[in-house]
Design a protein around this motif. Structure first.
Motif, short mmCIF file in Angstrom:
data_model
loop_
_atom_site.label_atom_id
_atom_site.label_comp_id
_atom_site.label_asym_id
_atom_site.label_seq_id
_atom_site.Cartn_x
_atom_site.Cartn_y
_atom_site.Cartn_z
N LEU A 146 0.91 -1.54 0.17
CA LEU A 146 -0.30 -0.14 0.08
C LEU A 146 0.42 1.10 0.12
O LEU A 146 0.36 2.24 -0.77
N LYS A 147 1.82 1.41 -0.08
CA LYS A 147 2.33 2.12 0.14
C LYS A 147 3.26 2.44 -0.94
O LYS A 147 3.71 3.87 -1.29
N ILE A 152 2.84 6.27 -2.71
CA ILE A 152 3.56 7.44 -3.86
C ILE A 152 3.01 7.47 -4.42
O ILE A 152 3.17 8.36 -5.43
N LEU A 153 2.59 6.58 -5.80
CA LEU A 153 2.13 7.12 -7.20
C LEU A 153 0.96 7.40 -7.35
O LEU A 153 0.47 8.26 -8.03
N PHE A 154 0.06 6.94 -5.91
CA PHE A 154 -1.20 7.97 -5.99
C PHE A 154 -0.87 9.20 -5.67
O PHE A 154 -1.37 10.15 -6.08
N LYS A 155 -0.31 9.37 -4.88
CA LYS A 155 -0.13 10.78 -4.23
C LYS A 155 0.44 11.66 -5.69
O LYS A 155 -0.15 12.92 -5.94
N THR A 156 1.11 11.67 -7.13
CA THR A 156 1.39 11.89 -7.97
C THR A 156 0.20 11.89 -8.92
O THR A 156 0.88 12.66 -10.08
N VAL A 171 -7.36 2.65 3.77
CA VAL A 171 -7.72 4.15 3.39
C VAL A 171 -6.49 4.55 4.30
O VAL A 171 -5.69 5.45 3.87
N ARG A 172 -6.63 4.78 5.72
CA ARG A 172 -5.40 4.78 6.32
C ARG A 172 -4.23 5.05 5.67
O ARG A 172 -3.72 5.75 5.69
N VAL A 173 -3.75 3.77 5.64
CA VAL A 173 -2.20 3.24 5.04
C VAL A 173 -2.32 4.74 3.23
O VAL A 173 -1.07 5.02 3.98
N LEU A 174 -3.25 4.80 2.92
CA LEU A 174 -3.25 5.51 1.85
C LEU A 174 -2.66 6.78 1.55
O LEU A 174 -2.17 7.95 1.45
N LYS A 175 -3.73 6.91 2.57
CA LYS A 175 -3.45 8.74 3.54
C LYS A 175 -1.87 9.00 4.66
O LYS A 175 -2.07 9.54 4.42
N GLY A 176 -1.79 7.67 4.67
CA GLY A 176 -0.37 7.93 5.77
C GLY A 176 0.52 8.46 4.51
O GLY A 176 1.25 8.75 4.95
N TYR A 177 0.26 8.31 3.39
CA TYR A 177 1.86 8.40 2.09
C TYR A 177 0.74 9.22 1.46
O TYR A 177 2.34 9.07 0.21
#
Length: 177
Positions: A82-83, A87-91, A130-136
């Motif tokens: 998920l990390k 990282i990919l989803f963030k961009t 979701v919590r982990v994705l938000k965390g990144y």
């Protein structure tokens, strides 16, 4: 003259819509390619599958990669996956990210309360994802969390292999336009 102006306006609008659709498809293709590179081991092992349509990309993650049976606590390997995704989803500019929890169907021998336990488990797993994705750093405004327990199976619940396929988390990515 007004007819020509109206026609030109309609054609320009269609060109913009088609162009936006093409850009959205290109973004989804790019994200899919990047995910395939980053997650190649999980894809090869069958722990992750991807399904693509013109307007969204669905990443299906098997329970065994993220969670132990019956648990909503993420495994370390699941957090790592998920990390990498986060990282990919963030961009990538997503209009919407749906995180959907699913479970297998409780057998009749398990008792009638199993339905509600499976529903709660699918909700907890989607929320943890979701919590982990938000965390990144993934934009929290993009998320929609859904959980269905056992009501949307993708395989038969009559076999263990089918039940394994039904225990999953899906991440559905809609590109921004």
């Amino acid at each position: 003259m007004q007819t020509i102006t109206l026609l030109a306006s309609v054609l320009m609008s269609l060109t913009l819509v088609i162009g936006c659709g093409d850009r959205a498809e290109q973004r989804l293709s790019q994200v899919q390619n990047e995910l395939e590179q980053v997650l190649q081991t999980a894809l090869r092992d069958g722990d992750i599958r991807m399904q693509r349509t013109s307007d969204h990309l669905t990443v299906v993650i098997a329970e065994r990669l993220l969670f132990d049976a019956g648990s909503s606590e993420l495994k370390p390997v699941g957090i790592d996956v998920l990390k990498q995704m986060g990282i990919l989803f963030k961009t990538a500019p997503f209009k919407e990210i749906r995180v959907v929890g699913h479970a297998d169907k409780a057998s009749d021998a398990d008792g009638s309360n199993q339905y509600f336990e499976k529903l709660a488990l699918s909700k907890a797993r989607a929320a943890q994802t979701v919590r982990v994705l938000k965390g990144y750093g993934v934009d929290s405004q993009s998320f929609i969390v859904e959980w269905y327990g056992d009501i949307r199976p993708i395989a038969s619940n009559e076999t263990e292999d089918g039940r394994k396929l039904n225990r999953r988390v899906e991440i559905v990515l809609y590109a921004g336009i």
